[in-house]
Structure formats: C-alpha cells, structure tokens
Scaffold this motif. Structure first.
Motif, short mmCIF file in Angstrom:
data_model
loop_
_atom_site.label_atom_id
_atom_site.label_comp_id
_atom_site.label_asym_id
_atom_site.label_seq_id
_atom_site.Cartn_x
_atom_site.Cartn_y
_atom_site.Cartn_z
N GLU A 62 0.85 -1.22 -0.01
CA GLU A 62 0.14 0.03 0.03
C GLU A 62 0.97 1.28 -0.01
OE1 GLU A 62 -2.90 -0.50 3.19
OE2 GLU A 62 -3.48 -2.36 2.28
N GLY A 63 1.94 1.08 0.72
CA GLY A 63 2.88 2.33 0.89
C GLY A 63 3.50 2.35 -0.72
N VAL A 64 3.77 1.54 -1.37
CA VAL A 64 4.45 1.86 -2.74
C VAL A 64 3.26 2.35 -3.73
CG1 VAL A 64 5.02 0.37 -4.85
CG2 VAL A 64 6.15 -0.19 -2.65
N ILE A 65 2.11 1.86 -3.63
CA ILE A 65 1.05 2.38 -4.33
C ILE A 65 0.75 4.01 -4.13
CG2 ILE A 65 -1.59 2.50 -4.87
CD1 ILE A 65 -1.29 -0.67 -4.24
N GLU A 66 0.73 4.34 -2.63
CA GLU A 66 0.83 5.50 -2.11
C GLU A 66 1.98 6.81 -2.71
OE1 GLU A 66 -2.03 7.45 -1.40
OE2 GLU A 66 -2.87 5.52 -1.91
N ALA A 67 3.04 6.03 -2.36
CA ALA A 67 4.28 6.90 -3.24
C ALA A 67 4.29 7.04 -4.41
CB ALA A 67 5.36 5.85 -2.72
N TYR A 68 3.74 6.15 -5.30
CA TYR A 68 3.59 6.41 -6.69
C TYR A 68 2.51 7.57 -7.08
CZ TYR A 68 6.46 3.41 -9.37
OH TYR A 68 7.65 2.38 -9.99
N ARG A 69 1.35 7.55 -6.09
CA ARG A 69 0.51 8.31 -6.38
C ARG A 69 0.94 9.79 -6.06
NH1 ARG A 69 -5.34 7.95 -5.97
NH2 ARG A 69 -5.00 6.01 -4.81
N ASP A 70 1.50 9.92 -4.69
CA ASP A 70 2.18 11.33 -4.42
C ASP A 70 3.15 11.55 -5.42
OD1 ASP A 70 0.41 11.27 -2.29
OD2 ASP A 70 2.25 10.47 -0.85
N ALA A 71 4.13 10.61 -5.98
CA ALA A 71 5.02 11.25 -7.02
C ALA A 71 4.41 11.64 -8.20
CB ALA A 71 5.95 9.91 -7.16
N ALA A 72 3.41 11.13 -8.67
CA ALA A 72 2.72 11.68 -9.98
C ALA A 72 2.11 13.23 -9.58
CB ALA A 72 1.69 10.79 -10.24
N GLU A 73 1.79 13.18 -8.18
CA GLU A 73 1.10 14.78 -8.09
C GLU A 73 2.22 15.67 -8.16
OE1 GLU A 73 -1.17 13.99 -4.25
OE2 GLU A 73 -3.12 14.46 -5.60
N ARG A 74 3.28 15.31 -7.54
CA ARG A 74 4.40 16.20 -7.51
C ARG A 74 5.11 16.36 -8.96
NH1 ARG A 74 5.74 13.33 -2.21
NH2 ARG A 74 5.13 14.81 -0.82
N SER A 75 4.94 15.42 -9.80
CA SER A 75 5.51 15.46 -11.00
C SER A 75 4.82 16.58 -11.77
CB SER A 75 5.37 14.13 -11.78
OG SER A 75 6.17 13.32 -11.00
#
Ligand code: FNR
Length: 368
Positions: free
Chosen positions: A162-175
């Motif tokens: 779940e942490g990996v999925i959230e990290a990808y979501r947050d990374a996309a928002e920051r991108s």
C-alpha cells in the motif's frame, strides 16, 4: 515530411516528432535525490538537440526505491520545486518533458556502475560515504544470483505494498507540480514492479503472486493510482520488459506482455514502452540494431496500445523506417543520445528538406 518528424498526438499532448530520449540514470545527485546542474545541462541539451520527448532517468518515488544513493528522487515538494526549472527549459525548446517514476525493489541500495554496482548493506557506506538500506522484495527467497550477496531484504507486506502505491500516487502529483507532461511508470529491468510481474522473482501466495492476474495486480494498482491524479489530457506511459529472455523456465514472456498491454490500455495507459530483460543474470538476450523492436511490434499488433521501441537505434534512417513501416509509434534513443546530444537535429538535417526550421535559432548558421 519524414515519418520520424510527423507529430504524435496523445490525449491533449502534441509531441513534435517521434524521437524520445530514453530514461538514463546519471547517478549524479547528492544522497538527497535532488537534481543538480548536471541534470539541467544534460536534459536541457537533449531538448536543444531536437528530441520530441525528454525523459528523466528513473526517478525514485521513495528513498528506498533508489538504485544507488545518487539517484534522482521525487518524494518531497522540494524535489518537485527543484525539477521545475528543468521542465520549463525543456518546454521552451519545444520538447515535451517526461518523468520516469521508479522503485528499484530488491535491486536497490547498490553502488554506482563505476563503483562496481554491488549491494550496499544497511550498515555499510558507498565510496562517497552514502549509507545503504534494507531493500524490498516480493520474495526474498527468489532473489536472482546477481553479483554480490544481497544482505538485507524485506518481503513486502500488505502495508509495504500500500505504501508503494501511495508513493507512486504522491510522486505523480508532485511530477505534475514540477511541470511534467508525461508520467512513465517503470515496470521493467528487474525492478520492483517487474519483480512482481515475473514468476521467476515472485513466489508469493497472496493476492499479489501466482496467477497472471495476481502477479500483475500491483502494477495495475499503481497505474490506477497514477492515472487517478494525472490529468485526463496528459498521457501515461508504462515501460515493461517484453520478455525476461529466460525461455528455459516459467518466466515473463511476450504473450503475457501483449495481454498486460490490453489491461493497461483499459486503465488509461497511452503507450507501452517496450524494453526487455534485466531481471536475471542468466538471461539469454540478443543484442544489436533493433534487437527489441520485434517485442514492441508484437505488443502493437496484439493489443490496443500504442508502443515505443528502444534498443540499438542509432541512425536517423533506421528510426524513420521503424515509424514508416508501422513497427512502432515512438522511437526511444538511449546511448546514441549520450554520444550525440543533438541526435534529433542531425536526424532532421538528414531526413528533412526544411531542417533549419527544426534547429534552434541560435544554431542555424551551422546548418546548410
Ligand atoms: C539506461 N537504461 C535505463 N532504462 C530505464 O528504463 N531507466 C533508467 O533509468 C535507465 N538508465 C540507464 C542508464 C544508462 C547510462 C544507460 C546506457 C541505459 C536503459 C535505456 O533507457 C535504454 O533502454 C537502453 O540503453 C537501450 O537503448 P539504446 O541505448 O540501445 O538506445
């Protein structure tokens, strides 16, 4: 106009030509994952050099997802802010800025290639004094015999996943904040998402291992999270390894890649960037010009996805023929862009009658 210089429209994104800079790690950050002047000049030169898309190196969605302590990251707002001048410059040159979002899984915490590319244990440091860390694996018992022992691996728990999925979501928002137009999810080369895809490295018996559907679940969930926050008008790419090149055992192959491409297209992925291998040191991979193109072609023919071809593409005419003959939609160029940052301009000069128009005004006196 040559086919290589025909624009490619994906959603609202108009890519001026079919040439993309393939993601290439530069191992040039301090251990904070922030871009340096090197990144600005390196990526900026390739935008000046006529690439339609300039893609960053594998950019870690979390600190433990870096391959080496010197990789680029996007796990904080500070990273997004530091990347913004780069995306602005790339855009000013008429190129489309793209970011490859990555998690290195059990191939993380290694020294840089020029320091031997060996694992760094959590209590060790690399030659620059940067710390190692415990790495995440779908199945530590299936770690392939890469050079050097892999001393500290954790089997990914449900919380880790779940942490990996959230990290990808947050990374996309920051991108998005950083100004990128295209987000590419890195699911190739034996890194975390590929480790889940392949039965060679995934021996899990929960919802994330076993059948094709379960092995592809993490990637599908990551893509769903990225697509959720990535605007409707902007494209998402996924880089896959089209095959593990391990035909002697139960492994990831092109048939599964075709099936996956359809699933990903349904989730809103616009282009599958088809690379190969990287999962296991015993891979039996060919090399040479166009060596991965048949994989991209198979995905293009067998699924609804547009594709990118990469690997051994070095000549303008070669790249143009790949698009002209409907073998690929996009051509990603790696090492040739290291040899020649102006590969795109050179291709325009070779293939286009009005090449000077493609050149930056500052450089036009150099063109016939
Ligand atoms: C790479 N490659 C790579 N691939 C990727 O998906 N993410 C990455 O960060 C990197 N890093 C990287 C660094 C360097 C120095 C090289 C040479 C390669 C692989 C690259 O994108 C490309 O797929 C291969 O190099 C094959 O294409 P070429 O080089 O034959 O055009």
């Amino acid at each position: 106009m040559s086919d290589l210089f025909s624009p490619l429209s994906l959603r609202d994104c108009e890519i001026p030509n079919r040439i993309a800079v393939s993601p290439m790690c530069q191992y040039s950050c301090d251990p904070d994952g922030l871009p340096t002047e090197w990144h600005r000049v390196h990526l900026g030169s390739r935008a000046v050099g006529g690439a339609g898309i300039v893609m960053t190196e594998a950019t870690a969605v979390s600190p433990e997802g870096r391959i080496t302590p010197h990789d680029l990251g996007i796990w904080s707002d500070e990273h997004a802010e530091a990347l913004r001048p780069i995306t602005e410059f790339v855009r000013e040159q008429g190129s489309v800025p793209a970011i490859q979002l990555a998690h290195a899984g059990h191939k993380a915490s290694k020294t840089r290639p020029w320091d031997g590319n060996v694992p760094i244990a959590p209590d060790e440091i690399d030659p620059d004094g940067a710390d190692g860390w415990e790495v995440l694996s779908p199945s530590p018992d299936a770690y392939p015999p890469f050079s050097g022992d892999r001393p500290a691996m954790r089997k990914a728990t449900q919380d880790d996943i779940e942490g990996v999925i959230e990290a990808y979501r947050d990374a996309a928002e920051r991108s998005l904040e950083a100004g990128f137009e295209i987000a590419e999810v890195h699911a190739a080369h034996g890194y975390l998402l590929h480790e889940f895809l392949s039965p060679v490295t995934n021996r899990r018996e929960d919802d994330y291992g076993g059948s094709f559907e379960d092995r592809t679940r993490l990637l599908r969930e990551v893509v769903r999270a990225v697509r959720d926050v990535w605007p409707e008008g902007k494209p998402v790419f996924v880089r896959i390894s089209g095959t593990d090149w391990l035909e002697d055992r139960d492994s990831w192959d092109v048939d599964q890649s075709v099936r996956l491409a359809d699933d990903l297209a349904e989730l809103g992925v616009d282009l599958i960037d088809v690379s190969s291998g990287g999962l296991h040191p015993e891979q039996d991979a060919p090399g040479g010009p166009n060596f991965q193109v048949p994989l991209a072609e198979a995905v293009r023919q067998g699924s609804d996805a547009a594709v990118g071809a990469v690997g051994g593409i070095t000549e303008p005419e070669q790249a143009d023929a790949l698009v002209r003959n409907d073998r690929t939609d996009l051509v990603l160029v790696g090492r040739e862009f290291l040899r020649d940052p102006y590969f795109g301009l050179r291709a325009a000069e070779d293939l286009e009658t009005d090449a000077p128009e493609e050149w930056p005004i500052q450089y036009r006196r150099a063109v016939r």
